[in-house]
Design a protein around this motif. Sequence first.
Motif, PDB file in Angstrom:
ATOM      1  N   VAL A 174       0.837  -1.207   0.000  1.00  0.00           N
ATOM      2  CA  VAL A 174       0.000   0.000   0.000  1.00  0.00           C
ATOM      3  C   VAL A 174       0.870   1.254   0.000  1.00  0.00           C
ATOM      4  CG1 VAL A 174      -1.689   1.311   1.340  1.00  0.00           C
ATOM      5  CG2 VAL A 174      -1.930  -1.169   1.105  1.00  0.00           C
ATOM      6  N   ALA A 175       1.938   1.244   0.810  1.00  0.00           N
ATOM      7  CA  ALA A 175       2.828   2.406   0.867  1.00  0.00           C
ATOM      8  C   ALA A 175       3.519   2.646  -0.466  1.00  0.00           C
ATOM      9  CB  ALA A 175       3.868   2.196   1.974  1.00  0.00           C
ATOM     10  N   ALA A 176       3.863   1.583  -1.183  1.00  0.00           N
ATOM     11  CA  ALA A 176       4.509   1.735  -2.486  1.00  0.00           C
ATOM     12  C   ALA A 176       3.583   2.431  -3.472  1.00  0.00           C
ATOM     13  CB  ALA A 176       4.927   0.370  -3.025  1.00  0.00           C
ATOM     14  N   TYR A 177       2.323   2.031  -3.488  1.00  0.00           N
ATOM     15  CA  TYR A 177       1.358   2.708  -4.361  1.00  0.00           C
ATOM     16  C   TYR A 177       1.117   4.147  -3.890  1.00  0.00           C
ATOM     17  CZ  TYR A 177       0.134  -1.565  -6.879  1.00  0.00           C
ATOM     18  OH  TYR A 177       0.176  -2.687  -7.678  1.00  0.00           O
ATOM     19  N   GLY A 178       1.057   4.340  -2.572  1.00  0.00           N
ATOM     20  CA  GLY A 178       0.856   5.688  -2.052  1.00  0.00           C
ATOM     21  C   GLY A 178       1.997   6.617  -2.390  1.00  0.00           C
ATOM     22  N   TYR A 179       3.211   6.091  -2.336  1.00  0.00           N
ATOM     23  CA  TYR A 179       4.374   6.895  -2.703  1.00  0.00           C
ATOM     24  C   TYR A 179       4.290   7.326  -4.168  1.00  0.00           C
ATOM     25  CZ  TYR A 179       9.279   8.169  -3.463  1.00  0.00           C
ATOM     26  OH  TYR A 179      10.432   8.841  -3.785  1.00  0.00           O
ATOM     27  N   GLY A 180       3.932   6.394  -5.036  1.00  0.00           N
ATOM     28  CA  GLY A 180       3.788   6.743  -6.441  1.00  0.00           C
ATOM     29  C   GLY A 180       2.707   7.782  -6.666  1.00  0.00           C
ATOM     30  N   LEU A 181       1.600   7.643  -5.953  1.00  0.00           N
ATOM     31  CA  LEU A 181       0.511   8.625  -6.087  1.00  0.00           C
ATOM     32  C   LEU A 181       0.975  10.017  -5.666  1.00  0.00           C
ATOM     33  CD1 LEU A 181      -3.170   8.072  -5.192  1.00  0.00           C
ATOM     34  CD2 LEU A 181      -2.012  10.050  -4.216  1.00  0.00           C
ATOM     35  N   LEU A 182       1.670  10.104  -4.539  1.00  0.00           N
ATOM     36  CA  LEU A 182       2.144  11.407  -4.071  1.00  0.00           C
ATOM     37  C   LEU A 182       3.159  12.012  -5.025  1.00  0.00           C
ATOM     38  CD1 LEU A 182       2.534  10.725  -0.236  1.00  0.00           C
ATOM     39  CD2 LEU A 182       0.866  12.229  -1.328  1.00  0.00           C
ATOM     40  N   MET A 183       4.056  11.195  -5.552  1.00  0.00           N
ATOM     41  CA  MET A 183       5.066  11.726  -6.461  1.00  0.00           C
ATOM     42  C   MET A 183       4.471  12.126  -7.803  1.00  0.00           C
ATOM     43  SD  MET A 183       7.545  12.049  -4.599  1.00  0.00           S
ATOM     44  CE  MET A 183       8.495  12.826  -5.896  1.00  0.00           C
ATOM     45  N   ASN A 184       3.334  11.518  -8.191  1.00  0.00           N
ATOM     46  CA  ASN A 184       2.607  12.019  -9.352  1.00  0.00           C
ATOM     47  C   ASN A 184       1.953  13.355  -9.045  1.00  0.00           C
ATOM     48  OD1 ASN A 184       3.218   9.846 -11.002  1.00  0.00           O
ATOM     49  ND2 ASN A 184       1.360   8.717 -10.478  1.00  0.00           N
ATOM     50  N   LEU A 185       1.451  13.484  -7.827  1.00  0.00           N
ATOM     51  CA  LEU A 185       0.710  14.688  -7.461  1.00  0.00           C
ATOM     52  C   LEU A 185       1.584  15.927  -7.465  1.00  0.00           C
ATOM     53  CD1 LEU A 185      -1.918  15.946  -6.519  1.00  0.00           C
ATOM     54  CD2 LEU A 185      -1.362  15.267  -4.177  1.00  0.00           C
ATOM     55  N   TRP A 186       2.867  15.773  -7.147  1.00  0.00           N
ATOM     56  CA  TRP A 186       3.710  16.962  -7.018  1.00  0.00           C
ATOM     57  C   TRP A 186       3.917  17.654  -8.365  1.00  0.00           C
ATOM     58  CZ3 TRP A 186       8.345  18.952  -8.731  1.00  0.00           C
ATOM     59  CH2 TRP A 186       9.143  18.134  -9.514  1.00  0.00           C
ATOM     60  N   PHE A 187       3.853  16.887  -9.491  1.00  0.00           N
ATOM     61  CA  PHE A 187       4.120  17.522 -10.788  1.00  0.00           C
ATOM     62  C   PHE A 187       2.932  17.513 -11.731  1.00  0.00           C
ATOM     63  CE2 PHE A 187       5.025  13.060 -11.727  1.00  0.00           C
ATOM     64  CZ  PHE A 187       4.468  12.901 -12.984  1.00  0.00           C
ATOM     65  N   TRP A 188       1.899  16.722 -11.442  1.00  0.00           N
ATOM     66  CA  TRP A 188       0.786  16.564 -12.378  1.00  0.00           C
ATOM     67  C   TRP A 188       0.147  17.882 -12.821  1.00  0.00           C
ATOM     68  CZ3 TRP A 188      -4.464  17.312 -10.651  1.00  0.00           C
ATOM     69  CH2 TRP A 188      -5.423  17.120 -11.651  1.00  0.00           C
ATOM     70  N   GLU A 208     -13.633  17.202  -9.496  1.00  0.00           N
ATOM     71  CA  GLU A 208     -13.291  17.057 -10.914  1.00  0.00           C
ATOM     72  C   GLU A 208     -11.793  16.867 -11.098  1.00  0.00           C
ATOM     73  OE1 GLU A 208     -13.281  19.674 -15.052  1.00  0.00           O
ATOM     74  OE2 GLU A 208     -14.679  20.198 -13.441  1.00  0.00           O
ATOM     75  N   ASN A 209     -11.001  17.678 -10.429  1.00  0.00           N
ATOM     76  CA  ASN A 209      -9.549  17.521 -10.543  1.00  0.00           C
ATOM     77  C   ASN A 209      -9.075  16.221  -9.908  1.00  0.00           C
ATOM     78  OD1 ASN A 209      -8.497  19.666 -12.070  1.00  0.00           O
ATOM     79  ND2 ASN A 209      -8.735  21.092 -10.366  1.00  0.00           N
ATOM     80  N   LEU A 210      -9.706  15.790  -8.823  1.00  0.00           N
ATOM     81  CA  LEU A 210      -9.345  14.508  -8.227  1.00  0.00           C
ATOM     82  C   LEU A 210      -9.603  13.361  -9.196  1.00  0.00           C
ATOM     83  CD1 LEU A 210     -10.566  14.816  -4.520  1.00  0.00           C
ATOM     84  CD2 LEU A 210      -8.212  14.516  -5.307  1.00  0.00           C
ATOM     85  N   HIS A 211     -10.719  13.422  -9.908  1.00  0.00           N
ATOM     86  CA  HIS A 211     -11.026  12.383 -10.889  1.00  0.00           C
ATOM     87  C   HIS A 211      -9.985  12.373 -12.002  1.00  0.00           C
ATOM     88  CE1 HIS A 211     -13.259   9.794 -13.602  1.00  0.00           C
ATOM     89  NE2 HIS A 211     -13.149  10.718 -14.550  1.00  0.00           N
ATOM     90  N   ARG A 212      -9.634  13.548 -12.505  1.00  0.00           N
ATOM     91  CA  ARG A 212      -8.633  13.635 -13.557  1.00  0.00           C
ATOM     92  C   ARG A 212      -7.282  13.086 -13.065  1.00  0.00           C
ATOM     93  NH1 ARG A 212      -9.299  17.446 -17.817  1.00  0.00           N
ATOM     94  NH2 ARG A 212     -11.435  18.226 -17.963  1.00  0.00           N
ATOM     95  N   PHE A 213      -6.952  13.421 -11.821  1.00  0.00           N
ATOM     96  CA  PHE A 213      -5.673  12.951 -11.286  1.00  0.00           C
ATOM     97  C   PHE A 213      -5.677  11.443 -11.080  1.00  0.00           C
ATOM     98  CE2 PHE A 213      -3.213  11.896  -7.396  1.00  0.00           C
ATOM     99  CZ  PHE A 213      -1.956  12.037  -7.951  1.00  0.00           C
ATOM    100  N   ALA A 214      -6.794  10.884 -10.609  1.00  0.00           N
ATOM    101  CA  ALA A 214      -6.875   9.439 -10.412  1.00  0.00           C
ATOM    102  C   ALA A 214      -6.694   8.700 -11.728  1.00  0.00           C
ATOM    103  CB  ALA A 214      -8.214   9.071  -9.772  1.00  0.00           C
TER     104      ALA A 214
END
Length: 280
Positions: A174-188, A208-214
Amino acid sequence: MTTALRVAPRTAVVLVLASVAALAAFSWPFFVPARPESMARTTEAPLVFIVVLPVLVALVLAELSSGGVDSKALAMLGVLAAVNAALRPLGAGTAGIETVFFLLVLAGRVFGPGFGFLLGAISLFASALLTAGVGPWLPFQMLAAAWIGLGAGLLPARLRGRVEVAVLAGYGAVAAYGYGLLMNLWFWPFSTGADTQLSYVAGAPVLENLHRFAVFTAVTSTFGWDTGRAITTTVAIVLVGPAVLAALRRAARRAAFDAPVTFAVPPPTAPPGDRQPSGP
């Protein structure tokens, strides 16, 4: 006998404040319209770094002043951070394989949330210096890894044996996926342009932005890099977790991190003339 370093109230306050600040650093574009320029966060990153370093210093000082971390614990922190920094180049950059998080999870589990938070941030900082990976992404990597160590230290303390390893392996995934999600969020918000279905829309509703980011995260990393990181972390914890946990707990017991330092006063001795003869 528990080996986790206790978290004093002032340390808990610092951890909460650090987590709130980190969450704001990652998520502010959802609430405040951000500039769409692709390099916008290169100017923000130094500000985040300026916030991260004082937080780490404050956390160390809070732990020291409350007795949670002594010189032996600091030495252990340095050793584990160095090991993590040396391990990371073995896997980073190859199909998402990541060799740094399994030790972070295990050490956070043994030594507690404050230690895990510090270890995560310092490990990523040290590995960036070692691999010339210093860039605007570094403070965000440090914060995300710090959360992984923090979360491992907050897992239920009574778990032992195979159940403990299974829980840690699940947490690592779970932490591995969470790390990837956070690192996407910083530049998305700044990297996809403004004319795609995955693009950040400045001023749009949060959902709306959360859906696009997901969707962006699922398409670009969840089924690729993040899965490789999750598999690597899970397999490493299952294979070497029991041995590493035992070694870390043995080191903690021998170092006696929680043992208070006391100075024994020798009993008074009688003057030579007052001593009674021992024999007839």
